[in-house]
Design a protein around this motif. Structure first.
Motif, mmCIF file in Angstrom:
data_model
loop_
_atom_site.group_PDB
_atom_site.id
_atom_site.type_symbol
_atom_site.label_atom_id
_atom_site.label_comp_id
_atom_site.label_asym_id
_atom_site.label_seq_id
_atom_site.Cartn_x
_atom_site.Cartn_y
_atom_site.Cartn_z
ATOM 1 N N ALA A 223 0.872 -1.186 0.084
ATOM 2 C CA ALA A 223 0.096 -0.174 -0.059
ATOM 3 C C ALA A 223 0.894 1.149 0.027
ATOM 4 O O ALA A 223 1.808 1.435 0.925
ATOM 5 C CB ALA A 223 -0.768 -0.049 1.186
ATOM 6 N N PRO A 224 0.534 2.190 -0.801
ATOM 7 C CA PRO A 224 1.230 3.412 -0.631
ATOM 8 C C PRO A 224 0.749 4.113 0.604
ATOM 9 O O PRO A 224 -0.255 3.959 1.052
ATOM 10 C CB PRO A 224 0.888 4.381 -1.917
ATOM 11 N N VAL A 225 1.519 5.131 0.936
ATOM 12 C CA VAL A 225 1.430 5.654 2.182
ATOM 13 C C VAL A 225 1.251 7.160 2.071
ATOM 14 O O VAL A 225 2.273 8.040 1.434
ATOM 15 C CB VAL A 225 2.564 5.341 3.434
ATOM 16 N N VAL A 226 0.600 8.090 2.888
ATOM 17 C CA VAL A 226 0.354 9.328 2.954
ATOM 18 C C VAL A 226 0.681 9.651 4.565
ATOM 19 O O VAL A 226 -0.124 9.312 5.377
ATOM 20 C CB VAL A 226 -0.890 9.927 2.549
ATOM 21 N N VAL A 227 1.732 10.326 4.860
ATOM 22 C CA VAL A 227 2.063 10.674 6.290
ATOM 23 C C VAL A 227 1.726 12.014 6.727
ATOM 24 O O VAL A 227 2.043 13.003 5.922
ATOM 25 C CB VAL A 227 3.555 10.390 6.534
ATOM 26 N N LYS A 228 0.841 12.062 7.771
ATOM 27 C CA LYS A 228 0.666 13.370 8.426
ATOM 28 C C LYS A 228 1.934 13.848 9.317
ATOM 29 O O LYS A 228 2.181 13.139 10.239
ATOM 30 C CB LYS A 228 -0.681 13.392 9.142
ATOM 31 N N ALA A 229 2.766 14.926 9.114
ATOM 32 C CA ALA A 229 3.781 15.168 9.732
ATOM 33 C C ALA A 229 3.562 15.303 11.211
ATOM 34 O O ALA A 229 2.491 16.236 11.243
ATOM 35 C CB ALA A 229 4.534 16.321 9.059
ATOM 36 N N HIS A 230 4.372 15.201 12.048
ATOM 37 C CA HIS A 230 4.023 15.601 13.296
ATOM 38 C C HIS A 230 4.746 17.256 13.322
ATOM 39 O O HIS A 230 5.756 17.679 13.013
ATOM 40 C CB HIS A 230 4.689 14.962 14.565
ATOM 41 N N SER A 231 3.851 17.955 14.261
ATOM 42 C CA SER A 231 4.286 19.279 14.390
ATOM 43 C C SER A 231 5.675 19.726 15.226
ATOM 44 O O SER A 231 6.216 20.722 14.947
ATOM 45 C CB SER A 231 3.042 20.364 14.820
ATOM 46 N N GLY A 232 6.028 18.720 15.782
ATOM 47 C CA GLY A 232 7.054 18.692 16.755
ATOM 48 C C GLY A 232 8.426 18.618 15.944
ATOM 49 O O GLY A 232 9.343 19.000 16.516
ATOM 50 N N HIS A 233 8.367 18.014 14.720
ATOM 51 C CA HIS A 233 9.677 18.028 13.986
ATOM 52 C C HIS A 233 9.173 18.164 12.563
ATOM 53 O O HIS A 233 9.563 17.141 11.698
ATOM 54 C CB HIS A 233 10.352 16.735 14.120
ATOM 55 N N PRO A 234 8.850 19.285 12.148
ATOM 56 C CA PRO A 234 8.414 19.476 10.631
ATOM 57 C C PRO A 234 9.462 19.423 9.715
ATOM 58 O O PRO A 234 9.330 18.915 8.579
ATOM 59 C CB PRO A 234 7.645 20.925 10.648
ATOM 60 N N GLU A 235 10.653 20.153 10.034
ATOM 61 C CA GLU A 235 11.701 20.129 9.107
ATOM 62 C C GLU A 235 12.339 18.653 8.685
ATOM 63 O O GLU A 235 12.578 18.337 7.660
ATOM 64 C CB GLU A 235 12.780 20.859 9.491
ATOM 65 N N LEU A 236 12.586 18.187 9.862
ATOM 66 C CA LEU A 236 12.934 16.649 9.802
ATOM 67 C C LEU A 236 11.858 15.735 8.974
ATOM 68 O O LEU A 236 12.166 14.731 8.054
ATOM 69 C CB LEU A 236 13.042 16.075 11.165
#
Length: 480
Positions: free
Chosen positions: A142-155
């Protein structure tokens, strides 16, 4: 940065287009894609670790180890795909003499489709963009769409760029791994019709909100949330007498590890009253040092959580550690089993950070009554001696946790075939693990093919493929 509605639709269109390619991919192709992602992350560690340290303050040593765990997970799932037992292939040949007559049936697990993954704050690599949820979803096909955590956006952005590029360079389709940002985009993601399952690691409140959104869709989808856990520990009188100092040192090291920001931190420890264990812990804690917490939100919540516990009349402070300016100092609190039994909603609420609550018990009946109100947890630990009769205690603990320990401490989760990282509500929203090889099962569904021509069957179900794959045929297990 917040993903707009138009941008989300573009992301979902790419994921939907990639899904059939992933579903049709061979084991060799999929394994090579996963290993390519792992190699790319290892090669980028010198770039990524400083970004992670700047955003999370977890330190280079911890973060480099976490990169290794992350890439190790990807490689484990590559081997899972190649080994093939995850497909759960079953064949029943046609039998005209059966009553009633039986048609040919062939069954296997297939990917559900695009998966949403919500990153965790406390593991910016291993439970984030390329973490275990992503690795197991990609391995399922399955392809994945990740919701980024606001605690480490640049990473999050840089990791997504590296992994997406590595996947495409290895032959995977565009849209295999994508990133969205912002709470609104996360809410919309779990409700988007193209998403067929979601994985989440985070707070009870945030996870419950997303769980409700996933369940409230016109077409409800599985939501695999890892939420809150107090991870109860029971220490028997005989264990204190035999090795109390050792156990006190182990507890102190475990609840302060990573400034208490592990989901498996021992948060509630049941100890025999007047056995000297409290004094042993109290002697060690002043020598411990805390530190900064992951985010401003977590930093603000920690003293509120302590104050909530201290407001109960049964609670007292046993010992305090120290911390740099603005950091969280380790603290040990104590109460009694009767208070826990009476007010579990107050005393058994998870407090994220370097704190543990000792619960004194004077009899097994008192202990058992308190254990019955402990909420579901990821882990439960029992420290006893060979002569102890702990059958009743063990039954209560295993009813409340997915992993039961008889030695050591719960912080530290091995990534293996046999691992179970999940437990009854509110630890998780399902019966499945989010760590280890069997995490792949979350993103698969069974399909049975009846009387299908060989050329129309999925490749793993065809007669030519069966000898190389674990499968069950006519009630008999066959191994390659």
């Amino acid at each position: 940065m917040t993903t707009t509605t138009d941008q989300l639709e573009q992301v979902m269109a790419a994921a939907a287009a990639a899904a059939p390619v992933w579903a049709r991919s061979t084991a060799a192709e999929r394994a090579s894609w996963l290993r390519a992602a792992a190699d790319a992350l290892d090669a980028a560690a010198d770039e990524l670790v400083p970004i992670a340290d700047r955003e999370t303050r977890l330190g280079e040593t911890r973060l480099r180890g976490e990169v290794g765990r992350t890439t190790g997970q990807l490689r484990l799932f590559a081997s899972v795909v190649e080994e093939g037992s995850y497909l759960e292939i079953i064949v029943d040949d046609a039998d005209a003499t059966a009553v009633p007559p039986r048609p040919e049936l062939r069954r296997m697990l297939v990917p559900v489709g695009p998966v949403a993954v919500f990153s965790a704050s406390n593991f910016p690599f291993a439970f984030s963009v390329a973490g275990g949820d992503t690795a197991s979803a990609l391995a399922s096909g399955a392809p994945v769409v990740v919701k980024a955590h606001s605690g480490h956006p640049e990473l999050s952005r840089r990791t997504a760029e590296i992994v997406a590029a590595a996947l495409e360079a290895a032959g995977a389709p565009a849209g295999s791994l994508q990133l969205v940002e912002g709470r609104e985009a996360g809410n919309a993601l779990v409700q988007h019709p193209a998403i067929k399952a979601a994985g989440f690691t985070g707070s009870l409140s945030g996870g419950r909100a997303l769980f409700d959104l996933a369940s409230g869709r016109p077409d409800p989808i599985p939501f695999y949330g890892e939420l809150g856990s107090v991870n109860p520990v029971v220490v028997t009188p005989a264990a204190v007498a035999a090795r109390g100092a050792e156990l006190a040192a182990g507890l102190t090291g475990s609840f302060t590890l990573g400034v208490g920001q592990f989901c498996t931190k021992p948060g509630v420890v049941f100890v025999p009253a007047d056995a000297g264990f409290e004094a042993s812990v109290a002697a060690l804690v002043p020598g411990t040092t805390g530190g900064p917490l992951l985010t401003d939100r977590i930093t603000a919540a920690f003293p509120d959580g302590i104050a909530h516990l201290e407001a109960d009349p049964s609670v007292e402070v046993i010992a305090n550690g120290t911390a740099p300016d603005g950091g969280a100092a380790p603290i040990v609190l104590a109460t009694d089993a009767a208070a826990v039994t009476a007010r579990p909603e107050t005393l058994l609420e998870e407090c994220f950070g370097p704190v543990t609550l000792l619960v004194r018990y004077s009899s097994e009946d008192e202990l058992n009554a308190a254990l019955r109100v402990v909420p579901g947890s990821l882990t439960a630990t029992l420290h006893s001696e060979p002569g102890d009769d702990v059958t009743g205690i063990l039954e209560l603990l295993q009813a409340r946790a997915g992993r039961v320990l008889f030695a050591g401490w719960p912080t530290g989760v091995a990534v293996t075939w046999s691992q179970q990282h999940g437990g009854p509500w509110p630890a998780t929203t399902s019966l499945h693990t989010s760590v280890g090889a069997t995490a792949i099962r979350r993103f698969l569904r069974p399909v049975a093919y009846q009387s299908a021509p060989q050329h129309l069957l999925p490749a793993p179900l065809r007669d030519e493929a069966l000898p190389s794959l674990p499968h069950r045929r006519n009630n008999t297990l066959h191994l390659p």
